[in-house]
Design an enzyme around this catalytic site. Structure first.
Site, PDB file in Angstrom:
ATOM      1  N   CYS A   2       1.073  -1.311   0.264  1.00 40.05           N
ATOM      2  CA  CYS A   2      -0.209   0.342   0.178  1.00 40.05           C
ATOM      3  C   CYS A   2       0.478   1.535   0.139  1.00 40.05           C
ATOM      4  O   CYS A   2       1.665   1.531   0.346  1.00 40.05           O
ATOM      5  CB  CYS A   2      -0.396   0.017   1.570  1.00 40.05           C
ATOM      6  SG  CYS A   2      -1.616  -1.325   1.750  1.00 40.05           S
ATOM      7  N   ARG A  27       4.327  -0.429  -6.128  1.00 37.36           N
ATOM      8  CA  ARG A  27       4.555  -0.652  -5.169  1.00 37.36           C
ATOM      9  C   ARG A  27       3.382  -2.114  -5.270  1.00 37.36           C
ATOM     10  O   ARG A  27       3.625  -2.611  -4.685  1.00 37.36           O
ATOM     11  CB  ARG A  27       4.179   0.287  -3.116  1.00 37.36           C
ATOM     12  CG  ARG A  27       4.769   0.839  -3.666  1.00 37.36           C
ATOM     13  CD  ARG A  27       4.588   2.084  -2.305  1.00 37.36           C
ATOM     14  NE  ARG A  27       4.194   1.634  -1.059  1.00 37.36           N
ATOM     15  CZ  ARG A  27       5.662   1.384  -0.236  1.00 37.36           C
ATOM     16  NH1 ARG A  27       6.265   2.305  -0.280  1.00 37.36           N
ATOM     17  NH2 ARG A  27       5.327   1.073   1.364  1.00 37.36           N
ATOM     18  N   TRP A  76      -3.479  -2.318  -1.406  1.00 43.01           N
ATOM     19  CA  TRP A  76      -3.077  -3.745  -1.978  1.00 43.01           C
ATOM     20  C   TRP A  76      -4.194  -4.802  -0.981  1.00 43.01           C
ATOM     21  O   TRP A  76      -3.661  -4.920  -0.024  1.00 43.01           O
ATOM     22  CB  TRP A  76      -1.134  -3.888  -1.405  1.00 43.01           C
ATOM     23  CG  TRP A  76      -1.224  -5.259  -2.247  1.00 43.01           C
ATOM     24  CD1 TRP A  76      -1.159  -5.828  -3.908  1.00 43.01           C
ATOM     25  CD2 TRP A  76      -0.682  -6.655  -1.607  1.00 43.01           C
ATOM     26  NE1 TRP A  76      -0.877  -7.020  -3.968  1.00 43.01           N
ATOM     27  CE2 TRP A  76      -0.302  -7.510  -2.628  1.00 43.01           C
ATOM     28  CE3 TRP A  76      -0.553  -6.635  -0.220  1.00 43.01           C
ATOM     29  CZ2 TRP A  76       0.118  -8.848  -2.272  1.00 43.01           C
ATOM     30  CZ3 TRP A  76      -0.066  -8.463   0.049  1.00 43.01           C
ATOM     31  CH2 TRP A  76      -0.505  -9.442  -1.306  1.00 43.01           C
ATOM     32  N   ASN A 102      -1.100   1.242   6.279  1.00 48.55           N
ATOM     33  CA  ASN A 102      -0.153   0.742   5.122  1.00 48.55           C
ATOM     34  C   ASN A 102      -0.681  -0.572   7.273  1.00 48.55           C
ATOM     35  O   ASN A 102       0.231  -0.167   7.989  1.00 48.55           O
ATOM     36  CB  ASN A 102       1.061   0.867   4.980  1.00 48.55           C
ATOM     37  CG  ASN A 102       0.629   1.645   3.941  1.00 48.55           C
ATOM     38  OD1 ASN A 102      -0.633   2.016   3.300  1.00 48.55           O
ATOM     39  ND2 ASN A 102       2.054   2.445   3.274  1.00 48.55           N
ATOM     40  N   GLY A 103      -0.308  -1.796   6.775  1.00 46.68           N
ATOM     41  CA  GLY A 103       0.532  -2.764   7.614  1.00 46.68           C
ATOM     42  C   GLY A 103      -0.742  -3.477   7.692  1.00 46.68           C
ATOM     43  O   GLY A 103      -1.973  -3.267   7.546  1.00 46.68           O
ATOM     44  N   GLU A 483      17.413 -17.120  -9.663  1.00 43.98           N
ATOM     45  CA  GLU A 483      16.520 -15.996 -10.133  1.00 43.98           C
ATOM     46  C   GLU A 483      16.327 -15.651 -11.343  1.00 43.98           C
ATOM     47  O   GLU A 483      15.024 -14.705 -11.655  1.00 43.98           O
ATOM     48  CB  GLU A 483      17.953 -14.979  -9.864  1.00 43.98           C
ATOM     49  CG  GLU A 483      17.555 -13.139 -10.803  1.00 43.98           C
ATOM     50  CD  GLU A 483      16.719 -12.668 -10.000  1.00 43.98           C
ATOM     51  OE1 GLU A 483      16.304 -13.169  -9.256  1.00 43.98           O
ATOM     52  OE2 GLU A 483      16.262 -11.704 -10.190  1.00 43.98           O
ATOM     53  N   LYS A 487      12.182 -14.576 -11.604  1.00 43.56           N
ATOM     54  CA  LYS A 487      11.850 -13.020 -13.257  1.00 43.56           C
ATOM     55  C   LYS A 487      11.324 -13.182 -14.391  1.00 43.56           C
ATOM     56  O   LYS A 487       9.737 -13.074 -14.515  1.00 43.56           O
ATOM     57  CB  LYS A 487      13.295 -12.791 -13.540  1.00 43.56           C
ATOM     58  CG  LYS A 487      13.462 -11.435 -13.978  1.00 43.56           C
ATOM     59  CD  LYS A 487      13.742 -10.698 -12.579  1.00 43.56           C
ATOM     60  CE  LYS A 487      13.181 -10.586 -11.622  1.00 43.56           C
ATOM     61  NZ  LYS A 487      13.811  -9.855 -10.351  1.00 43.56           N
ATOM     62  N   GLU A 490       7.482 -13.823 -12.487  1.00 43.23           N
ATOM     63  CA  GLU A 490       6.491 -12.634 -11.944  1.00 43.23           C
ATOM     64  C   GLU A 490       5.899 -11.505 -13.268  1.00 43.23           C
ATOM     65  O   GLU A 490       5.183 -10.877 -13.565  1.00 43.23           O
ATOM     66  CB  GLU A 490       8.362 -11.949 -11.700  1.00 43.23           C
ATOM     67  CG  GLU A 490       8.843 -12.108 -10.208  1.00 43.23           C
ATOM     68  CD  GLU A 490       9.533 -11.771 -10.013  1.00 43.23           C
ATOM     69  OE1 GLU A 490      10.162 -10.985 -10.182  1.00 43.23           O
ATOM     70  OE2 GLU A 490       9.034 -10.165  -9.066  1.00 43.23           O
ATOM     71  N   HIS A 506      16.742 -36.076 -10.523  1.00 40.20           N
ATOM     72  CA  HIS A 506      16.251 -36.766  -9.646  1.00 40.20           C
ATOM     73  C   HIS A 506      15.115 -36.066  -9.137  1.00 40.20           C
ATOM     74  O   HIS A 506      14.374 -36.560  -8.303  1.00 40.20           O
ATOM     75  CB  HIS A 506      16.783 -35.941  -8.234  1.00 40.20           C
ATOM     76  CG  HIS A 506      19.251 -36.139  -8.106  1.00 40.20           C
ATOM     77  ND1 HIS A 506      19.086 -38.005  -7.660  1.00 40.20           N
ATOM     78  CD2 HIS A 506      20.163 -35.360  -8.252  1.00 40.20           C
ATOM     79  CE1 HIS A 506      20.695 -37.357  -7.985  1.00 40.20           C
ATOM     80  NE2 HIS A 506      20.925 -36.872  -8.447  1.00 40.20           N
ATOM     81  N   LYS A 605       6.080  -3.636  -4.287  1.00 43.67           N
ATOM     82  CA  LYS A 605       7.268  -3.732  -5.295  1.00 43.67           C
ATOM     83  C   LYS A 605       8.016  -4.063  -3.151  1.00 43.67           C
ATOM     84  O   LYS A 605       9.289  -4.831  -2.900  1.00 43.67           O
ATOM     85  CB  LYS A 605       7.419  -2.527  -4.853  1.00 43.67           C
ATOM     86  CG  LYS A 605       8.860  -2.371  -5.361  1.00 43.67           C
ATOM     87  CD  LYS A 605       9.264  -2.402  -6.543  1.00 43.67           C
ATOM     88  CE  LYS A 605      11.239  -2.299  -6.788  1.00 43.67           C
ATOM     89  NZ  LYS A 605      11.681  -3.947  -7.240  1.00 43.67           N
TER      90      LYS A 605
END
Ligand code: AGP
Length: 610
Positions: A2, A27, A76, A102-103, A483, A487, A490, A506, A605
């Site tokens: 948020c 964000r 968010w 926020n939170g 990574e 990427k 996402e 395996h 973000k």
């Protein structure tokens, strides 16, 4: 996650708040709103979806353009669906107070029940609405006092901004676990959840500490600490160029940030390399050689992309410095009661410096007596401040939700640290000089990798329709593979798995066939011959191969024509060019598929909740 913007001054508040919210879009959010202290009380505007929807709503319900005080929010969703009813700001029962938050308020269910029993009627499913009602409940004519009483009832995390029609020209903000930064301007004050919303107005900012409450009136800021004592928090000058948070001609922030890497790497290493002494100078660590030599164990901790940078860093610490090192997922570190041996250094890695789990790991490590340091990009962020010592990346603002330039700068900083720590032990001047010169070449390595953009784009065109990918590598290429897969997931929403090249057989090899491309991270570094053998195994199952290989390595051409060339470099920094190639691949695939690259669905973000 948020975002918060608050303004009080002489200008039209809505004209500061809405552009500020746009600056926080990166964000991640799913609804937006604003509340102005208007001539007829609080003027509330909210919309589900993008900020554009809020702006469209102004056509039918115009905001009070005379209002010079107000707050805004991008939400968010955590508690309750992303709809107008749950969008912030939330109003108190009497409609005199508006709050953005926020939170997460952990005791909101109990508080809600208590407030309902006192006659408060809730209009949303959010945890935030309790705050607005609590401020009304404690109202004593002062917004700051009432917010102070209200937040004393809260468990959990919050960054709050509140306004009241009974105290115009005032914004009150408070923080615990969720950042609030204040713009230190003449004649006006701006508050926000991060610097991006402020930087176009001033580069002089004040970061609130946890537990602080601030009262902003036009041109003045009053801050109280948790003991209710008036305090002065230092003003910091942020050296971000406001132009850097614009796209600058690129179609997406992600592409811009990928292409910024020669410059961001230059900034990350500038003034920190001493080739003649074969070492690095990292003043933010505040550690001399005699203190470094006493560190016998390094624990790195982080989440997501920063975790993979840390994994590459752990390899470098062991290989170059000869110090036992390992990386721990920050959420695990905070809860599994880790053993922190004497002389352990904990390095917390976080682009945003606000990731909840990484912050909690920092606090836990401090409680256990570890020497704690941070590697952050965001100056003044909570992790950077709480760690007390650390190294800033100087990568500049990273707006795209998918981290790119922060990753490569994190690896570069960890490489410099490894050399510095190695020099207090077994690393000779000559070997140190070789490594430092390699680090000095990083901007050029990045530039040469970016020259592959067109080649990567053609490969992306060939594979953009695939629904599953594997990324494989070993040694330093294992974190690079992880990574690369992250990427792609996402930004393109394609299922992708990063795997150690040796682990494939395996189990996961069962999934390979002609429809599952394998991206093999195979530059010419130790272990690459083994990965070549693993490529053969994939090929035998019909999987198409995309290889990221060293320029001029002809062996790879016998396996595939889909080769992305990276320049030759030593293994400890090889994740950097390889990651740049992967970023380009993910970007182009996502772009071909028409995905919203800079703000992928469901992602934020900075992840400020557990
Ligand atoms: C990276 O592309 C991600 N969006 C995510 O994994 C990120 O790296 C993670 O949330 C950690 O963030 P931090 O570096 O700000 O702590």
């Amino acid at each position: 996650m948020c975002g918060i913007v608050g303004y009080t001054g002489k200008r039209k508040a809505i004209e500061i708040i809405v552009p500020g919210l746009h600056k926080l879009e990166y964000r991640g959010y799913d609804s937006a709103g604003a509340a102005l202290v208007g001539t007829n009380g609080i003027d509330l505007h909210r919309a589900a979806g993008k900020i554009e929807n809020l702006e469209k709503s102004f056509l039918t319900s115009p905001p009070d353009r005379n209002a010079t005080t107000g707050i805004g929010h991008t939400r968010w969703a955590t508690h309750g669906a992303p709809c107008v009813r749950n969008a912030h700001p939330h109003l108190s029962q009497n409609g005199h107070i508006a709050v953005v938050h926020n939170g997460i308020i952990e005791n909101h269910v109990q508080l809600r029940a208590r407030l309902e029993s006192r006659g408060y009627v809730f209009k949303s499913d959010t945890d935030t609405e309790v705050i607005a009602h609590l401020i009304q409940e404690f109202w004593n004519g002062s917004l700051m006092d009432s917010v102070s009483e209200a937040v004393s009832m809260l468990s959990g995390t919050y960054g709050i901004a509140a306004v009241s029609s009974d105290e115009p020209d005032t914004v009150v903000t408070a923080r615990k676990g969720s950042p609030i930064v204040l713009g230190d301007c003449k004649d006006e004050c701006i508050a926000a959840s991060d610097v991006s919303a402020i930087i176009s107005h001033t580069n002089r900012v004040i970061f609130l500490d946890d537990g602080d409450i601030a009262r902003l009136t036009p041109g003045s800021i009053e801050i109280r600490n948790p003991e209710k004592t008036m305090v002065t928090r230092p003003s910091t000058v942020v050296d971000w160029d406001p132009g850097k948070i614009e796209k600058g001609g690129y179609e997406h922030f992600m592409l811009k940030e990928i292409f910024e890497q020669p410059e961001s790497l230059e900034n990350a290493i500038r003034g920190r390399l001493i080739p003649e002494d074969g070492t690095a100078k990292l003043s933010g660590l505040q550690l001399g050689p005699s203190e470094i030599v006493r560190i016998t164990n390094i624990v790195l901790t982080a989440c997501g992309t920063s975790y993979y940078a840390g994994l590459a860093g752990a390899y470098a610490f062991e290989q170059i410095s000869g110090i036992p090192a390992h990386i721990e997922q920050a959420a695990e570190f905070r809860y599994r009661n880790p053993i922190v041996a004497p002389d352990t250094m904990l390095a917390a890695i976080s682009q945003s410096g606000e990731t909840a789990d990484t912050l909690a790991a920092v606090r836990e490590a401090k409680r256990k007596g570890a020497l704690v340091m941070s590697i952050c990009n965001t100056v003044g962020s909570t992790i950077a401040r709480e760690a007390g010592r650390g190294i800033y990346l100087h990568a500049g603002p990273e707006i795209s939700v998918a981290s790119t330039k922060a990753f490569t700068c994190q690896v570069a900083v960890l490489a410099m640290m490894s050399v510095l720590f190695g020099r207090s032990r077994r690393l000779s001047n000559a070997d140190g000089t070789f490594l430092i010169n390699a680090i000095a070449s990083l901007p050029e390595l990045a530039r040469r990798t970016l020259e592959q953009n067109d080649a990567v784009k053609s490969i992306a065109e060939r594979f953009a329709e695939a629904s599953d990918f594997f990324y494989i590598g070993r040694g330093y290429m294992f974190p690079a593979a992880m990574e690369g897969a992250l990427k792609l997931k996402e930004v393109s929403y394609i299922h992708a798995e990063g795997y150690h090249a040796a682990e494939l057989k395996h189990g996961p090899i069962a999934l390979l066939d002609k429809n599952v491309p394998v991206v093999a991270c195979v530059p010419s570094i130790p272990g690459c011959g083994k990965t070549m053998a693993n490529i053969q195994e994939c090929k035998a199952r019909g999987a198409p191969i995309i290889a990221i290989a060293t320029h001029g390595d002809e062996r790879i051409r016998s396996f595939t024509e889909n080769v992305i060339e990276v320049p030759e470099c030593p293994d400890f920094i090889s994740a950097i060019p390889v990651a740049i190639a992967e970023q380009l691949l993910a970007y182009h695939i996502a772009n071909i598929r028409g995905e919203p690259i800079d703000q992928p669905r469901n992602l934020a973000k900075s992840v400020t909740v557990e």
